[in-house]
Design a protein around this motif. Structure first.
Motif, PDB file in Angstrom:
ATOM      1  N   ARG A 208       0.850  -1.185   0.000  1.00  0.00           N
ATOM      2  CA  ARG A 208       0.000   0.000   0.000  1.00  0.00           C
ATOM      3  C   ARG A 208       0.890   1.241   0.000  1.00  0.00           C
ATOM      4  N   TYR A 209       0.380   2.323  -0.608  1.00  0.00           N
ATOM      5  CA  TYR A 209       1.175   3.549  -0.651  1.00  0.00           C
ATOM      6  C   TYR A 209       1.401   4.103   0.747  1.00  0.00           C
ATOM      7  N   LEU A 210       2.506   4.814   0.907  1.00  0.00           N
ATOM      8  CA  LEU A 210       2.869   5.381   2.202  1.00  0.00           C
ATOM      9  C   LEU A 210       2.171   6.724   2.394  1.00  0.00           C
ATOM     10  N   ALA A 211       1.455   6.862   3.500  1.00  0.00           N
ATOM     11  CA  ALA A 211       0.756   8.120   3.782  1.00  0.00           C
ATOM     12  C   ALA A 211       1.751   9.266   3.909  1.00  0.00           C
ATOM     13  N   SER A 212       2.900   8.996   4.522  1.00  0.00           N
ATOM     14  CA  SER A 212       3.920  10.042   4.700  1.00  0.00           C
ATOM     15  C   SER A 212       4.446  10.527   3.352  1.00  0.00           C
TER      16      SER A 212
ATOM     17  N   TYR B  25       0.432  21.635  10.518  1.00  0.00           N
ATOM     18  CA  TYR B  25      -0.343  21.186   9.360  1.00  0.00           C
ATOM     19  C   TYR B  25       0.181  19.858   8.821  1.00  0.00           C
ATOM     20  N   THR B  26       1.509  19.682   8.827  1.00  0.00           N
ATOM     21  CA  THR B  26       2.099  18.417   8.350  1.00  0.00           C
ATOM     22  C   THR B  26       1.667  17.265   9.248  1.00  0.00           C
ATOM     23  N   LEU B  27       1.697  17.497  10.562  1.00  0.00           N
ATOM     24  CA  LEU B  27       1.212  16.485  11.508  1.00  0.00           C
ATOM     25  C   LEU B  27      -0.254  16.178  11.248  1.00  0.00           C
ATOM     26  N   GLN B  28      -1.050  17.236  11.061  1.00  0.00           N
ATOM     27  CA  GLN B  28      -2.484  17.082  10.827  1.00  0.00           C
ATOM     28  C   GLN B  28      -2.755  16.257   9.569  1.00  0.00           C
ATOM     29  N   ASN B  29      -2.045  16.541   8.481  1.00  0.00           N
ATOM     30  CA  ASN B  29      -2.251  15.810   7.224  1.00  0.00           C
ATOM     31  C   ASN B  29      -1.941  14.325   7.382  1.00  0.00           C
ATOM     32  N   ASN B  30      -0.894  14.015   8.158  1.00  0.00           N
ATOM     33  CA  ASN B  30      -0.574  12.603   8.409  1.00  0.00           C
ATOM     34  C   ASN B  30      -1.646  11.944   9.273  1.00  0.00           C
TER      35      ASN B  30
ATOM     36  N   VAL C  37       9.934  20.134   4.167  1.00  0.00           N
ATOM     37  CA  VAL C  37      11.061  19.720   5.027  1.00  0.00           C
ATOM     38  C   VAL C  37      10.560  18.806   6.149  1.00  0.00           C
ATOM     39  N   PHE C  38       9.482  19.239   6.843  1.00  0.00           N
ATOM     40  CA  PHE C  38       8.931  18.422   7.925  1.00  0.00           C
ATOM     41  C   PHE C  38       8.404  17.083   7.399  1.00  0.00           C
ATOM     42  N   GLY C  39       7.765  17.134   6.230  1.00  0.00           N
ATOM     43  CA  GLY C  39       7.224  15.912   5.636  1.00  0.00           C
ATOM     44  C   GLY C  39       8.304  14.913   5.270  1.00  0.00           C
ATOM     45  N   LEU C  40       9.391  15.395   4.669  1.00  0.00           N
ATOM     46  CA  LEU C  40      10.517  14.515   4.316  1.00  0.00           C
ATOM     47  C   LEU C  40      11.146  13.914   5.570  1.00  0.00           C
ATOM     48  N   PHE C  41      11.295  14.748   6.596  1.00  0.00           N
ATOM     49  CA  PHE C  41      11.857  14.260   7.857  1.00  0.00           C
ATOM     50  C   PHE C  41      10.962  13.164   8.446  1.00  0.00           C
ATOM     51  N   GLY C  42       9.647  13.414   8.466  1.00  0.00           N
ATOM     52  CA  GLY C  42       8.712  12.415   8.998  1.00  0.00           C
ATOM     53  C   GLY C  42       8.720  11.132   8.188  1.00  0.00           C
ATOM     54  N   MET C  43       8.781  11.264   6.861  1.00  0.00           N
ATOM     55  CA  MET C  43       8.780  10.085   5.991  1.00  0.00           C
ATOM     56  C   MET C  43      10.013   9.220   6.247  1.00  0.00           C
ATOM     57  N   MET C  44      11.182   9.854   6.352  1.00  0.00           N
ATOM     58  CA  MET C  44      12.409   9.086   6.577  1.00  0.00           C
ATOM     59  C   MET C  44      12.472   8.521   7.993  1.00  0.00           C
ATOM     60  N   ALA C  45      11.854   9.227   8.947  1.00  0.00           N
ATOM     61  CA  ALA C  45      11.873   8.757  10.335  1.00  0.00           C
ATOM     62  C   ALA C  45      10.969   7.535  10.532  1.00  0.00           C
ATOM     63  N   TYR C  46       9.788   7.563   9.903  1.00  0.00           N
ATOM     64  CA  TYR C  46       8.814   6.493  10.135  1.00  0.00           C
ATOM     65  C   TYR C  46       8.793   5.427   9.037  1.00  0.00           C
ATOM     66  N   ASP C  47       9.087   5.817   7.816  1.00  0.00           N
ATOM     67  CA  ASP C  47       9.010   4.862   6.695  1.00  0.00           C
ATOM     68  C   ASP C  47      10.316   4.785   5.910  1.00  0.00           C
ATOM     69  N   GLY C  48      11.415   5.223   6.552  1.00  0.00           N
ATOM     70  CA  GLY C  48      12.692   5.272   5.851  1.00  0.00           C
ATOM     71  C   GLY C  48      13.126   3.943   5.273  1.00  0.00           C
ATOM     72  N   GLU C  49      12.952   2.868   6.034  1.00  0.00           N
ATOM     73  CA  GLU C  49      13.371   1.542   5.567  1.00  0.00           C
ATOM     74  C   GLU C  49      12.568   1.102   4.352  1.00  0.00           C
ATOM     75  N   ARG C  50      11.261   1.325   4.391  1.00  0.00           N
ATOM     76  CA  ARG C  50      10.406   0.939   3.263  1.00  0.00           C
ATOM     77  C   ARG C  50      10.688   1.801   2.040  1.00  0.00           C
ATOM     78  N   VAL C  51      11.018   3.076   2.262  1.00  0.00           N
ATOM     79  CA  VAL C  51      11.363   3.959   1.145  1.00  0.00           C
ATOM     80  C   VAL C  51      12.649   3.488   0.481  1.00  0.00           C
ATOM     81  N   ARG C  52      13.639   3.106   1.301  1.00  0.00           N
ATOM     82  CA  ARG C  52      14.907   2.627   0.745  1.00  0.00           C
ATOM     83  C   ARG C  52      14.737   1.313  -0.003  1.00  0.00           C
ATOM     84  N   GLU C  53      13.779   0.490   0.444  1.00  0.00           N
ATOM     85  CA  GLU C  53      13.565  -0.814  -0.190  1.00  0.00           C
ATOM     86  C   GLU C  53      12.801  -0.695  -1.508  1.00  0.00           C
ATOM     87  N   SER C  54      11.684   0.064  -1.498  1.00  0.00           N
ATOM     88  CA  SER C  54      10.792   0.086  -2.669  1.00  0.00           C
ATOM     89  C   SER C  54      10.547   1.470  -3.253  1.00  0.00           C
TER      90      SER C  54
END
Length: 328
Positions: free
Chosen positions: A37-41, A95-100, A220-237
């Motif tokens: 499934r697509y990553l919300a972050s 707002y970035t927190l809210q969108n997630n 910037v906040f969104g990229l940080f959140g994506m790498m913090a929570y889904d970094g491994e999945r982003v690196r894989e796929s």
């Protein structure tokens, strides 16, 4: 005549945006598809990029399609005013927190329950307006906030349906996560919205330039959140894993929806916004029941929904601008 047409057009746009975003987001989070499934972050990050690009195009158009003028205005308003720009970091992060959180909420709640519960942002916005902007609310508005809380409480009232205990426990857990996400999103929406309004009133900057600044920090906040929570999945796929037509629709609606509302809101009075909210709740309920088939309405839910709709209209009853800027 033209003014009336614009009013009804703005009503249609408001209903379409609020309803379609919720329904497509819910559908995309429950759709059974092959692969991950697509990553919300990731979707939040892409939406910020779209928002920045759209606002830059609008500023470009406002300055007669002149690259020199665009470059000048962006440098003058963003690069040369670092303190003013940094003020936007706070609402942008919220707002970035809210969108997630909205993705979390709609992964665990049906669209109808989400739509009604999310109207608590009226309460949080009103309270933050009183404390931060010094506004005063009338009797009808305080009454509407009480009715609103009662309506949302009824909507969250547990049903008496007989179900498998294991499934019921799982459903209760998901409901709790979804409601918690909505409540935090309501608080963040209220604070960030009032804070942003306060900043807009204190400066003469274009709202589109302000949105570019918001988008920059949001990215910037969104990229940080994506790498913090889904970094491994982003690196894989990769960050675009699981993307399809529905996903891109959700991202576009989230990115452009707020900008569209900002463009049409000047044509919509409080009664019209109340109609838009009411129609959106009704449409979300009907489509959740007949199309998504993830919602079983109860008498208590309908009572709560009617109270929320009533509160929405009642809150706008005394919402006309007052000559005294400290009052609303």
């Amino acid at each position: 005549m033209a003014s009336t047409r614009l009013k009804y057009l703005s009503l249609g746009v408001l209903v379409f945006q609020t309803t379609s975003l919720v329904l497509t987001m819910r559908y995309s989070r429950t759709l059974q598809a092959d692969g991950p499934r697509y990553l919300a972050s990731s979707a939040v990050v892409v939406a910020e990029v779209m928002k920045i690009f759209t606002c830059v195009l609008i500023v470009f158009k406002e300055h007669s399609y002149s690259w020199r003028a665009l470059n000048s205005i962006l440098r003058q308003e963003i690069a040369h005013k670092p303190i003013e720009t940094l003020k936007l970091a706070i609402p942008s992060g919220i707002y970035t927190l809210q969108n997630n959180l909205l993705y979390v909420a709609l992964s665990n709640l049906d669209a109808a329950t989400y739509q009604v519960t999310y109207q608590l942002k009226i309460l949080t916005t009103a309270l933050f307006s009183v404390s931060m902007l010094g506004r005063r609310l009338g009797v009808y508005q305080w009454l509407s906030l009480l009715i609103l809380m009662a309506g949302v409480a009824f909507v969250q009232w547990p049903s008496d349906s007989v179900a498998d205990p294991e499934k019921e426990a799982l459903s209760a857990g998901s409901q709790f996560v979804g409601v918690a996400a909505v409540l935090v999103a309501c608080c963040s929406s209220g604070f960030a919205g009032v804070y942003f309004e306060k900043i807009l009133k204190e400066s003469k900057q274009s709202v589109w330039v302000r949105n570019i600044q918001l988008g920059m920090f949001g990215l910037v906040f969104g990229l940080f959140g994506m790498m913090a929570y889904d970094g491994e999945r982003v690196r894989e796929s990769g960050m675009f894993q699981g993307y399809n037509t529905v996903t891109w629709t959700v991202v576009a609606l989230q990115a452009l929806g707020g900008l569209v509302i900002a463009a049409v809101i000047k044509y919509a009075d409080n009664i019209l916004k109340g109609f838009a909210t009411s129609l959106s709740i009704i449409l979300s309920t009907l489509i959740s029941y007949f199309w998504l088939q993830d919602f079983e309405p109860t008498g208590v839910f309908f009572l709560g929904a009617m109270l929320v709709i009533t509160a929405t209209f009642l809150y706008g009853y005394e919402g006309k601008p007052s000559p005294n800027p400290s009052r609303a």
